[in-house]
Design an enzyme around this catalytic site. Structure first.
Site, PDB file in Angstrom:
ATOM      1  N   MET A  54      39.871  31.820  59.047  1.00  0.00           N
ATOM      2  CA  MET A  54      38.974  30.964  58.296  1.00  0.00           C
ATOM      3  C   MET A  54      39.328  31.042  56.833  1.00  0.00           C
ATOM      4  O   MET A  54      38.582  31.617  56.061  1.00  0.00           O
ATOM      5  CB  MET A  54      37.541  31.417  58.597  1.00  0.00           C
ATOM      6  CG  MET A  54      36.429  30.875  57.725  1.00  0.00           C
ATOM      7  SD  MET A  54      36.435  29.140  57.465  1.00  0.00           S
ATOM      8  CE  MET A  54      36.101  29.125  55.726  1.00  0.00           C
ATOM      9  N   PRO A  55      40.468  30.541  56.445  1.00  0.00           N
ATOM     10  CA  PRO A  55      40.792  30.540  55.022  1.00  0.00           C
ATOM     11  C   PRO A  55      39.962  29.514  54.249  1.00  0.00           C
ATOM     12  O   PRO A  55      39.563  28.484  54.785  1.00  0.00           O
ATOM     13  CB  PRO A  55      42.272  30.159  54.985  1.00  0.00           C
ATOM     14  CG  PRO A  55      42.765  30.363  56.368  1.00  0.00           C
ATOM     15  CD  PRO A  55      41.595  30.147  57.266  1.00  0.00           C
ATOM     16  N   LEU A  56      39.717  29.842  52.999  1.00  0.00           N
ATOM     17  CA  LEU A  56      39.123  28.914  52.046  1.00  0.00           C
ATOM     18  C   LEU A  56      40.160  28.726  50.951  1.00  0.00           C
ATOM     19  O   LEU A  56      40.609  29.704  50.354  1.00  0.00           O
ATOM     20  CB  LEU A  56      37.829  29.491  51.472  1.00  0.00           C
ATOM     21  CG  LEU A  56      37.145  28.694  50.371  1.00  0.00           C
ATOM     22  CD1 LEU A  56      36.753  27.302  50.857  1.00  0.00           C
ATOM     23  CD2 LEU A  56      35.928  29.455  49.854  1.00  0.00           C
ATOM     24  N   VAL A  91      45.879  29.663  62.049  1.00  0.00           N
ATOM     25  CA  VAL A  91      44.600  29.035  61.749  1.00  0.00           C
ATOM     26  C   VAL A  91      44.362  27.934  62.779  1.00  0.00           C
ATOM     27  O   VAL A  91      45.231  27.097  63.017  1.00  0.00           O
ATOM     28  CB  VAL A  91      44.603  28.465  60.308  1.00  0.00           C
ATOM     29  CG1 VAL A  91      43.382  27.611  60.049  1.00  0.00           C
ATOM     30  CG2 VAL A  91      44.689  29.598  59.309  1.00  0.00           C
ATOM     31  N   THR A 143      41.591  32.387  50.123  1.00  0.00           N
ATOM     32  CA  THR A 143      40.763  33.520  50.517  1.00  0.00           C
ATOM     33  C   THR A 143      40.776  33.557  52.036  1.00  0.00           C
ATOM     34  O   THR A 143      40.485  32.552  52.690  1.00  0.00           O
ATOM     35  CB  THR A 143      39.326  33.366  49.990  1.00  0.00           C
ATOM     36  OG1 THR A 143      39.368  33.203  48.566  1.00  0.00           O
ATOM     37  CG2 THR A 143      38.476  34.576  50.341  1.00  0.00           C
TER      38      THR A 143
END
Length: 126
Positions: free
Chosen positions: A1-3, A34, A72
């Protein structure tokens, strides 16, 4: 779950920005596994007075086309995966929208899984 937060100089077309989104998502999908539809990204645009960088820091000749990319993500990836992400992002952004490798600046911020709430006031990964 990258931001993913992307910062760049103002004035690029919607197609240019979409190419950045697409290239980064593809790099994350290929190197960080992802999943499909896990796309949380934002672009901020800055005028000349609000965008500063070292034009030759570490011997890298950057231009005004520089794009800052801060990702992130959970602290679960290996050093090899991180290197693969940096390399793949540079390759894909070189293809479209045509960024030079010198103008792809990536910063990875790692957090523990319990530091996310993806909605509903829940810590989905805790």
């Amino acid at each position: 779950m990258p931001l993913v937060h992307i910062a760049m100089r103002a004035g690029k077309s919607a197609a240019y920005k979409q190419a950045i989104f697409d290239g980064l998502y593809r790099a994350l999908h290929e190197t960080f596994d992802v999943p499909e539809d896990d796309q949380f990204m934002v672009i901020t645009e800055h005028d000349t007075a609000s965008f500063r960088y070292g034009k030759s820091y570490l011997g890298i000749a950057r231009s005004d086309e520089l794009v800052f990319i801060q990702i992130t993500a959970n602290n679960t990836r290996t050093v090899e995966q991180k290197k693969a992400l940096f390399r793949r992002a540079m390759e894909l952004l070189g293809e479209a929208p045509g960024l030079r490798s010198e103008d792809v600046f990536v910063n990875l911020v790692e957090v523990t899984k319990e530091n996310w709430s993806l909605g509903q006031g829940l810590a989905q990964y805790a």
